[in-house]
Design a protein around this motif. Structure first.
Motif, PDB file in Angstrom:
ATOM      1  N   ARG A 116       0.858  -1.191   0.000  1.00  0.00           N
ATOM      2  CA  ARG A 116       0.000   0.000   0.000  1.00  0.00           C
ATOM      3  C   ARG A 116       0.891   1.237   0.000  1.00  0.00           C
ATOM      4  O   ARG A 116       2.026   1.222   0.477  1.00  0.00           O
ATOM      5  CB  ARG A 116      -0.907   0.016   1.246  1.00  0.00           C
ATOM      6  N   ARG A 213      -1.575   4.727  -5.805  1.00  0.00           N
ATOM      7  CA  ARG A 213      -0.966   3.690  -4.980  1.00  0.00           C
ATOM      8  C   ARG A 213       0.287   3.093  -5.618  1.00  0.00           C
ATOM      9  O   ARG A 213       0.334   1.910  -5.940  1.00  0.00           O
ATOM     10  CB  ARG A 213      -1.989   2.594  -4.666  1.00  0.00           C
ATOM     11  N   HIS A 282       1.285  -5.949   5.113  1.00  0.00           N
ATOM     12  CA  HIS A 282       0.399  -7.116   5.262  1.00  0.00           C
ATOM     13  C   HIS A 282      -1.037  -6.621   5.111  1.00  0.00           C
ATOM     14  O   HIS A 282      -1.621  -6.082   6.047  1.00  0.00           O
ATOM     15  CB  HIS A 282       0.674  -7.718   6.644  1.00  0.00           C
ATOM     16  N   THR A 283      -1.578  -6.779   3.899  1.00  0.00           N
ATOM     17  CA  THR A 283      -2.900  -6.214   3.600  1.00  0.00           C
ATOM     18  C   THR A 283      -4.026  -7.199   3.851  1.00  0.00           C
ATOM     19  O   THR A 283      -5.185  -6.806   3.937  1.00  0.00           O
ATOM     20  CB  THR A 283      -2.970  -5.805   2.125  1.00  0.00           C
ATOM     21  N   GLY A 284      -3.658  -8.470   3.903  1.00  0.00           N
ATOM     22  CA  GLY A 284      -4.692  -9.494   4.081  1.00  0.00           C
ATOM     23  C   GLY A 284      -5.268  -9.947   2.755  1.00  0.00           C
ATOM     24  O   GLY A 284      -5.626 -11.087   2.592  1.00  0.00           O
ATOM     25  N   GLY A 285      -5.335  -9.024   1.807  1.00  0.00           N
ATOM     26  CA  GLY A 285      -5.901  -9.380   0.505  1.00  0.00           C
ATOM     27  C   GLY A 285      -4.978 -10.283  -0.283  1.00  0.00           C
ATOM     28  O   GLY A 285      -5.418 -11.208  -0.968  1.00  0.00           O
ATOM     29  N   PRO A 287      -0.847 -12.271  -0.315  1.00  0.00           N
ATOM     30  CA  PRO A 287       0.272 -12.662   0.559  1.00  0.00           C
ATOM     31  C   PRO A 287       1.327 -11.557   0.612  1.00  0.00           C
ATOM     32  O   PRO A 287       1.368 -10.702  -0.278  1.00  0.00           O
ATOM     33  CB  PRO A 287       0.846 -13.913  -0.121  1.00  0.00           C
ATOM     34  N   LYS A 329      -5.180 -18.069  -6.162  1.00  0.00           N
ATOM     35  CA  LYS A 329      -6.469 -18.691  -6.446  1.00  0.00           C
ATOM     36  C   LYS A 329      -7.511 -17.621  -6.736  1.00  0.00           C
ATOM     37  O   LYS A 329      -7.491 -16.591  -6.126  1.00  0.00           O
ATOM     38  CB  LYS A 329      -6.910 -19.545  -5.257  1.00  0.00           C
TER      39      LYS A 329
ATOM     40  N   GLU B 144     -11.074  -1.792  -6.572  1.00  0.00           N
ATOM     41  CA  GLU B 144     -11.452  -2.824  -5.604  1.00  0.00           C
ATOM     42  C   GLU B 144     -12.380  -3.852  -6.244  1.00  0.00           C
ATOM     43  O   GLU B 144     -13.315  -3.495  -6.969  1.00  0.00           O
ATOM     44  CB  GLU B 144     -12.168  -2.200  -4.393  1.00  0.00           C
ATOM     45  N   ASP B 158     -13.144 -10.556  -0.114  1.00  0.00           N
ATOM     46  CA  ASP B 158     -12.240 -11.198   0.847  1.00  0.00           C
ATOM     47  C   ASP B 158     -12.052 -10.236   2.019  1.00  0.00           C
ATOM     48  O   ASP B 158     -12.363  -9.047   1.915  1.00  0.00           O
ATOM     49  CB  ASP B 158     -10.870 -11.448   0.200  1.00  0.00           C
ATOM     50  N   ILE B 159     -11.502 -10.786   3.071  1.00  0.00           N
ATOM     51  CA  ILE B 159     -11.258  -9.933   4.241  1.00  0.00           C
ATOM     52  C   ILE B 159      -9.894  -9.269   4.059  1.00  0.00           C
ATOM     53  O   ILE B 159      -8.915  -9.947   3.743  1.00  0.00           O
ATOM     54  CB  ILE B 159     -11.329 -10.775   5.523  1.00  0.00           C
ATOM     55  N   PHE B 160      -9.855  -7.972   4.199  1.00  0.00           N
ATOM     56  CA  PHE B 160      -8.609  -7.243   3.966  1.00  0.00           C
ATOM     57  C   PHE B 160      -8.450  -6.168   5.041  1.00  0.00           C
ATOM     58  O   PHE B 160      -9.390  -5.856   5.778  1.00  0.00           O
ATOM     59  CB  PHE B 160      -8.606  -6.608   2.569  1.00  0.00           C
ATOM     60  N   TRP B 161      -7.257  -5.644   5.108  1.00  0.00           N
ATOM     61  CA  TRP B 161      -6.982  -4.603   6.102  1.00  0.00           C
ATOM     62  C   TRP B 161      -7.326  -3.242   5.500  1.00  0.00           C
ATOM     63  O   TRP B 161      -6.828  -2.890   4.440  1.00  0.00           O
ATOM     64  CB  TRP B 161      -5.509  -4.636   6.520  1.00  0.00           C
ATOM     65  N   ASN B 216      -7.466 -17.602   5.724  1.00  0.00           N
ATOM     66  CA  ASN B 216      -7.640 -17.292   4.303  1.00  0.00           C
ATOM     67  C   ASN B 216      -6.639 -18.063   3.450  1.00  0.00           C
ATOM     68  O   ASN B 216      -5.828 -18.836   3.959  1.00  0.00           O
ATOM     69  CB  ASN B 216      -7.608 -15.781   4.054  1.00  0.00           C
ATOM     70  N   LYS B 217      -6.707 -17.846   2.172  1.00  0.00           N
ATOM     71  CA  LYS B 217      -5.898 -18.652   1.243  1.00  0.00           C
ATOM     72  C   LYS B 217      -4.399 -18.407   1.407  1.00  0.00           C
ATOM     73  O   LYS B 217      -3.587 -19.204   0.945  1.00  0.00           O
ATOM     74  CB  LYS B 217      -6.332 -18.385  -0.188  1.00  0.00           C
ATOM     75  N   SER B 218      -4.032 -17.306   2.071  1.00  0.00           N
ATOM     76  CA  SER B 218      -2.609 -17.041   2.331  1.00  0.00           C
ATOM     77  C   SER B 218      -2.202 -17.535   3.713  1.00  0.00           C
ATOM     78  O   SER B 218      -1.185 -17.102   4.248  1.00  0.00           O
ATOM     79  CB  SER B 218      -2.333 -15.538   2.251  1.00  0.00           C
ATOM     80  N   LEU B 220      -3.468 -16.822   6.440  1.00  0.00           N
ATOM     81  CA  LEU B 220      -3.647 -15.794   7.466  1.00  0.00           C
ATOM     82  C   LEU B 220      -4.871 -16.122   8.328  1.00  0.00           C
ATOM     83  O   LEU B 220      -5.946 -16.428   7.799  1.00  0.00           O
ATOM     84  CB  LEU B 220      -3.832 -14.431   6.791  1.00  0.00           C
ATOM     85  N   PHE B 233      -5.701 -11.712  11.942  1.00  0.00           N
ATOM     86  CA  PHE B 233      -4.966 -10.829  11.046  1.00  0.00           C
ATOM     87  C   PHE B 233      -3.516 -10.574  11.469  1.00  0.00           C
ATOM     88  O   PHE B 233      -2.817  -9.777  10.883  1.00  0.00           O
ATOM     89  CB  PHE B 233      -5.700  -9.487  10.887  1.00  0.00           C
TER      90      PHE B 233
END
Lengths: 329, 575
Positions: A116, A213, A282-285, A287, A329, B144, B158-161, B216-218, B220, B233
């Protein structure tokens, strides 16, 4: 008794033979990997420190030397050292990678540290300035490396630059605190944090929220390295990403290692830096380290003319991230 | 005698132990495995159910959010105001009114508590036009996925920060369409994400180590867990269950979790949410019932074994104690104690045996007394016979004293010695402990000694040597042998050494070929001719020897005269 002794001797012989016959793995010599950091030692590079400290690099048969950036080291010189293999990897801004690549320098980003955009507009807490449109008629200070982003955002929002009053940038000045300016663009984990350390309470307007961004800290190597030593590149990246994940899971440990690299740092400040930069990394969205091709394309539009000859696919490669994480994925 | 009892006890106890432990162990093993399987299946079923329950709860939560958003997106007033907002100029009152209406409506929805923020995004620029939080207006969301996919239909991100919100976020979005189906904008809402953690943390009644969470898939961790209450998270999960679920598998198994602790867990891949759902319980707790079952089975087996052993021991004592008494009785009777009584009064077979034993002892005692009395009587008879024979000897001695004819004296002396040899047999018998067994060795030695003492010429140097084996012979054979020895030794002493003053007489008696006996009487005197000359051809003594040897003993005689005279008489042994 005699039989028992014979059995014990046979067992011992078997064990000796077993161990004696075990294939001796010939370990390749450890590869020394000099890494040029983007700035001086701080929590900004905590993932690399942890990877080294916890033996993640050693597991990849790599020995890294993490070199802090001296003020005398220009971007151009940093790139030259990378090309001449004085350093094998460099942490540098994504905008600079694009610029160098446009000049034909054969460097390629293999991952990003900050997914980000860390640049924000800082205003005093409680200020009536809530969105960029509120900048009109206000006094603002923009750092040199933020000018392009600011201009792009203003253009996107249709705000003429002339409607904002700009103050010359001064890193040391407390203009925001003493009221000489209303808005200051800052690097959130850097100057933004420094202002907060001085007791200035701030609100932030994230450029990221307005689709500006660009990638800030990217991990870069040369095309030659990618072609000739892909295993080394993959090993270094895998260990680095693992280090970052560990650092985010264990920020206190990460800061402790960071302080070992630079004892002049203050622990609390570094902890705060970890807190601030973690959501950028680490955005979570995606890796950690992941790159979005759309962001690179937007960066090209942002920093270069859309009709320039730069082939964006040469600026970065997803090959190593895909190998480490698998296809997304 | 104690080893016998111990041995029998040991055998009985070992047998009982074997026949109690083996079947019980088999039954216990089968019961344990069956119980273990049942418990594991039960826990697995519970965990699977828990995972499915959580999945269902998540689905309901998402459907509820979608329903709420859908309801507001399809509301005619919202559609019309959105249309106005996108078409009218900002400065117009209609634009302001539409904005105000939508902002109020969005805040009303936020007030219901299911979402934390609602906003309307311009369908082309991706810029937020109206938001329940006015500071968000003007921001762009064109990149997005929830904007891109939200134009086409309802979408859950998905869940994101969220940098702006400073927390994990999940967005639900959908299009606002006019009556002709044209997309006017994208309506989006921030889900109240904490609710998802609450759903996952809601206790399942399976134990304190049971937890359900989302990854999640990573890898996390998306929701907090029991063991990582603030881990959402901030933590990556690489447990086997999570890995398998992320690989698209669903199932229930034993595996190591993110703490490297063995767990029994169910894992699901929620493909629509791109999340792994794990429900798990520590093996130590899940198998607590198995350990308890194991303890119970072992306790039962051991208890039953102990009861069987104790009963067996008591039962065995009822057998071995009387047997011990019987054995002691046998030993006592063997030692001559006929007064021993077992004295068991039980009414079972052991009691019958005991009484039979005591009766047998009584009978034996009576028989023994009778036999002893007879033996005493027999000894008395032998004694009297001996006395009578000695009286005859005395009478003959008196007679000899009154006779001057030497020839007649010699005849009477010979007769007296013959009677003496018979009397000595009876004497030996009544002195012996056992009337059935004659001590032939001492009898023949005594007889020879007596003859030597009576007939040995004082001026000669004749030696007598007896080599008698203690062989078993009946009374008739002993008397016959005694008379033969009497005759031959008398002859030897009287005639074999008349000219020769020194010599030796030997008597040998030994068992021959087990069934026969050999009696040898030899002297190294002058030989048979001198005997014949003095005692006369066909003397009574020699004749008597032949009669006794051949008729009485049914044996054969061999006479050797190379040196002196040697009589070898071989006869069958009769007992």
């Amino acid at each position: 008794m005699k039989i028992l002794s014979t059995i014990i001797i046979l067992l011992l012989l078997s064990i000796i033979l077993l161990f004696g016959c075990e294939r001796q793995e010939t370990k390749a010599p450890v590869i020394n990997v000099p890494v040029q950091l983007k700035w001086r030692h701080s929590a900004q590079f905590a993932g690399f420190y942890i990877a080294e400290k916890n033996g993640f690099y050693a597991a990849e048969n790599i020995s890294v030397s993490l070199k802090p950036r001296l003020p005398s080291l220009s971007n151009e010189k940093m790139t030259a050292e990378l090309i001449s293999e004085k350093t094998l990897f460099t942490i540098m801004g994504g905008d600079f990678v694009l610029a160098e690549r446009a000049k034909g320098t054969p460097i390629t980003a293999i991952a990003v540290v900050f997914q980000r955009n860390p640049y924000v507009y800082a205003t005093l807490k409680g200020s009536e300035i809530k969105r960029p449109r509120d900048f009109i008629g206000k006094r603002m200070m923009i750092p040199l490396d933020g000018e392009i982003q600011h201009a792009a955002l203003m253009k996107k929002l249709g705000i003429p630059l002339s409607e904002i009053e700009y103050q010359p940038h001064d890193r040391q000045a407390d203009f925001l605190k003493n009221g000489r300016i209303d808005v200051q663009m800052v690097y959130r984990p850097g100057a933004g944090l420094a202002l907060e350390e001085k007791g200035v309470e701030l609100d932030f307007i994230w450029l990221d929220d307005y689709d500006i961004r660009p990638y800030a800290d990217t991990i870069v190597t040369t095309g030659k390295m990618i072609r000739e030593k892909p295993a080394l590149v993959e090993g270094f990246l895998r260990a680095s990403l693992k280090g970052w994940r560990y650092a985010i899971e264990n920020p206190e440990e990460a800061v402790a290692v960071d302080l070992a690299y630079n004892p002049t740092l203050i622990r609390e400040q570094q902890m705060r830096m970890m807190q601030v930069q973690t959501p950028l990394i680490h955005t979570g969205g995606h890796p950690i380290g992941w790159m979005d091709p759309a962001v690179w394309r937007d960066m090209q539009k942002l920093f270069h003319k859309t009709d320039d000859t730069l082939a964006i696919s040469q600026v970065y490669t997803m090959n190593f991230l895909n190998r480490i994480y698998g296809q997304e994925k | 005698m104690k080893p016998l009892r111990k041995s029998l006890s040991l055998q009985l106890l070992t047998g009982l132990l074997f026949f109690s432990i083996v079947p019980q162990s088999i039954i216990g093993f089968i019961a344990y495995n069956s119980g273990r399987h049942s418990i594991i299946t039960n826990v697995q079923t519970h965990l699977e159910s828990a995972a499915k329950f959580k999945k269902q709860a998540m689905k309901k939560w998402a459907e509820h959010l979608q329903h709420s958003l859908s309801w507001i997106a399809n509301e005619q007033q919202v559609i019309s105001r959105t249309n106005v907002l996108t078409d009218a100029e900002v400065s117009k009152d209609s634009h302001k009114n539409a904005y105000q209406f939508l902002a109020t409506e969005f805040n009303r929805l936020v007030g219901l508590g299911h979402v934390s923020q609602v906003f309307l995004i311009d369908k082309i620029s991706g810029q937020i036009m109206v938001s329940s939080n006015s500071s968000w207006e003007g921001k762009f969301r064109s990149k997005e996925p929830f904007f891109i996919h939200g134009r086409e239909g309802f979408y859950i991100s998905d869940i994101f920060w969220s940098l702006s919100m400073g927390r994990p976020n999940m967005v639900i979005s959908g299009p606002v369409k006019d009556n002709q189906g044209n997309v006017l904008g994208v309506l989006a809402a921030h889900a109240n994400f904490d609710r998802l953690s609450e759903v996952m943390l809601e206790k399942i009644d399976l134990g304190k180590t049971t937890e359900t969470f989302l990854v999640n898939k990573s890898n996390l961790l998306i929701t907090n867990t029991v063991f990582a209450p603030n881990g959402a998270f901030k933590k990556w999960i690489f447990g086997e269950g999570a890995q398998r679920a992320i690989a698209g598998q669903s199932g229930v198994d034993l595996f190591l979790d993110y703490r490297n602790v063995p767990v029994l867990g169910a894992y699901l891949w929620l493909s629509d949410r791109k999340l792994a759902l794990i429900a798990k319980q520590d093996v130590s707790e899940a198998f607590d019932d198995i350990a308890s079952l194991k303890k119970k089975i072992i306790t039962v087996v051991v208890s039953v074994c102990l009861v069987i052993m104790l009963s067996g021991f008591l039962f065995m004592r009822r057998i071995t104690d009387p047997m011990q008494k019987l054995v002691e009785g046998v030993v006592a009777i063997g030692k001559g104690d006929l007064g021993y009584r077992v004295g068991i009064t039980r009414q079972d077979e052991i009691g019958v045996l005991s009484r039979a034993f005591d009766q047998m002892t009584n009978n034996l005692k009576a028989t023994t007394i009778s036999r002893d009395e007879k033996e005493v009587l027999l000894k008395e008879i032998h004694h009297r016979v001996k006395n009578n024979l000695q009286m005859i000897q005395s009478l003959l001695s008196l007679q000899i004293n009154q006779i001057e004819d030497k020839k007649l004296i010699n005849v009477l002396e010979n007769s007296k010695n013959r009677i003496s040899s018979i009397a000595m047999v009876h004497e030996t018998l009544y002195k012996s402990k056992d009337l059935a067994v004659i001590d032939v060795k001492s009898y023949f030695q005594e007889l020879a000694g007596y003859l030597y003492k009576s007939l040995h010429p004082s001026e000669s140097d004749i030696k007598l040597q007896c080599n008698i084996e203690q062989i078993s012979m009946n009374l008739d054979s002993v008397i016959a042998c005694g008379l033969i020895i009497n005759e031959l030794v008398t002859n030897a002493l009287k005639y074999a050494f008349i000219e020769k003053r020194a010599g030796q007489i030997t008597i040998d008696l030994y068992c021959f070929d087990k069934t026969d006996a050999m009696l040898i009487v030899a002297d190294d005197g002058v030989g048979m001719e001198h005997l014949k000359r003095h005692s006369g051809e066909g003397s009574l003594g020699i004749h008597l020897v032949h009669i006794l040897a051949e008729k009485q003993l049914e044996g054969s005689i061999n006479i050797n005269q190379e040196i002196g005279v040697t009589y070898q008489i071989r006869f069958p042994l009769k007992t």
